[in-house]
Design a protein around this motif. Structure first.
Motif, PDB file in Angstrom:
ATOM      1  N   SER A  71     -11.305  -8.396  -8.536  1.00 36.86           N
ATOM      2  CA  SER A  71     -11.895  -7.143  -8.597  1.00 36.86           C
ATOM      3  C   SER A  71     -11.562  -6.539  -9.671  1.00 36.86           C
ATOM      4  O   SER A  71     -12.026  -5.338 -10.031  1.00 36.86           O
ATOM      5  N   ILE A  77     -11.486   2.658   0.935  1.00 32.31           N
ATOM      6  CA  ILE A  77     -11.239   1.458   0.088  1.00 32.31           C
ATOM      7  C   ILE A  77     -11.043   0.232   1.098  1.00 32.31           C
ATOM      8  O   ILE A  77     -10.577   0.150   2.006  1.00 32.31           O
ATOM      9  N   ASN A  84       0.782  -1.206  -0.167  1.00 32.18           N
ATOM     10  CA  ASN A  84      -0.273   0.100  -0.112  1.00 32.18           C
ATOM     11  C   ASN A  84       0.836   1.298   0.053  1.00 32.18           C
ATOM     12  O   ASN A  84       0.563   2.186  -0.992  1.00 32.18           O
ATOM     13  N   ASP A  87      -9.913  -3.853   1.140  1.00 26.71           N
ATOM     14  CA  ASP A  87      -9.185  -5.091   0.376  1.00 26.71           C
ATOM     15  C   ASP A  87      -8.989  -6.353   1.323  1.00 26.71           C
ATOM     16  O   ASP A  87      -8.711  -6.074   2.628  1.00 26.71           O
ATOM     17  N   GLU A  95      -6.578  -9.495   1.001  1.00 24.14           N
ATOM     18  CA  GLU A  95      -5.452 -10.115   0.412  1.00 24.14           C
ATOM     19  C   GLU A  95      -5.145 -11.177   0.774  1.00 24.14           C
ATOM     20  O   GLU A  95      -5.294 -11.733   1.874  1.00 24.14           O
ATOM     21  N   CYS A 118      -6.847  -8.221   5.891  1.00 24.61           N
ATOM     22  CA  CYS A 118      -8.229  -7.289   5.394  1.00 24.61           C
ATOM     23  C   CYS A 118      -7.475  -5.963   5.782  1.00 24.61           C
ATOM     24  O   CYS A 118      -7.220  -5.676   7.012  1.00 24.61           O
ATOM     25  N   ARG A 172      -6.590 -10.933  -4.714  1.00 25.89           N
ATOM     26  CA  ARG A 172      -7.341  -9.582  -4.043  1.00 25.89           C
ATOM     27  C   ARG A 172      -8.678  -9.598  -4.209  1.00 25.89           C
ATOM     28  O   ARG A 172      -8.875  -9.822  -5.470  1.00 25.89           O
ATOM     29  N   TRP A 173      -9.371  -8.924  -3.573  1.00 29.85           N
ATOM     30  CA  TRP A 173     -10.765  -8.704  -3.567  1.00 29.85           C
ATOM     31  C   TRP A 173     -10.656  -6.994  -3.072  1.00 29.85           C
ATOM     32  O   TRP A 173      -9.832  -6.547  -2.160  1.00 29.85           O
ATOM     33  N   ASN A 174     -11.305  -6.270  -3.656  1.00 31.88           N
ATOM     34  CA  ASN A 174     -11.434  -4.698  -3.501  1.00 31.88           C
ATOM     35  C   ASN A 174     -12.814  -4.286  -3.514  1.00 31.88           C
ATOM     36  O   ASN A 174     -13.410  -4.603  -4.487  1.00 31.88           O
ATOM     37  N   SER A 175     -13.105  -3.193  -2.719  1.00 30.22           N
ATOM     38  CA  SER A 175     -14.204  -2.574  -2.629  1.00 30.22           C
ATOM     39  C   SER A 175     -14.012  -1.247  -2.320  1.00 30.22           C
ATOM     40  O   SER A 175     -13.415  -0.672  -1.269  1.00 30.22           O
ATOM     41  N   THR A 176     -14.427  -0.227  -3.139  1.00 30.04           N
ATOM     42  CA  THR A 176     -14.298   1.076  -2.993  1.00 30.04           C
ATOM     43  C   THR A 176     -15.552   2.010  -3.557  1.00 30.04           C
ATOM     44  O   THR A 176     -16.403   1.749  -4.227  1.00 30.04           O
ATOM     45  N   ASN A 205      -6.566 -11.159  -9.301  1.00 33.95           N
ATOM     46  CA  ASN A 205      -7.531  -9.794  -9.118  1.00 33.95           C
ATOM     47  C   ASN A 205      -8.893 -10.143  -9.326  1.00 33.95           C
ATOM     48  O   ASN A 205      -9.164  -9.979 -10.305  1.00 33.95           O
TER      49      ASN A 205
END
Length: 140
Positions: free
Chosen positions: A45, A113, A21, A115, A117, A86, A127-131, A43
């Motif tokens: 996401s 955000i 990060n 994440d 990982e 997380c 990786r999952w990501n939500s923003t 990835n």
């Protein structure tokens, strides 16, 4: 693994995620992907019809750094269990250049955000990501 070994492995995984990060999102260092992402990185996401490797992330960060300045990433929370880490983080930046076809507005962007990982052998494998970035960006 003993409880002490498990905690040590989790702490090492957290440090990898923190470093990723700081370097990738916080400094725009896209080369860090070669060191901290596994060759088979996936990835979950990735945008529809985009590759699921790191290339869409690299493209986004490269473009983001050309369209924004004063970029800062602050990790608010970080949790680890087994092979997962997380993160809840806040990204702030100033829209100082064109990004995704939108000319600079000079406005401050603040986005949250989340994440998840997955790590193996000191590298991020999934990786999952939500923003809320898309909504925030529309408001600039």
């Amino acid at each position: 693994m003993s409880t002490i070994e498990e905690k040590s492995a989790i702490e090492k995984n957290k440090q990898v995620v923190i470093r990723f990060n700081e370097e990738f999102f916080g400094k725009g260092n896209t080369d860090i992907t070669k060191e901290l992402l596994a060759e088979n990185f996936y990835n979950h996401s990735a945008p529809p019809n985009a590759p699921t490797d790191a290339s869409p992330m690299v493209k986004f960060v490269t473009g983001f750094y050309s369209g924004f300045s004063d970029i800062s990433v602050q990790i608010q929370d970080i949790f680890g269990e087994d092979d997962r880490v997380c993160v809840r983080k806040t990204l702030t930046a100033t829209h100082s250049g064109e990004f995704m076809g939108k000319p600079a507005t000079g406005k401050k962007l603040v986005t949250t955000i989340f994440d998840i990982e997955v790590l193996k052998d000191g590298k991020i494998t999934e990786r999952w990501n939500s923003t809320d970035f898309p909504q925030v960006f529309q408001g600039l």
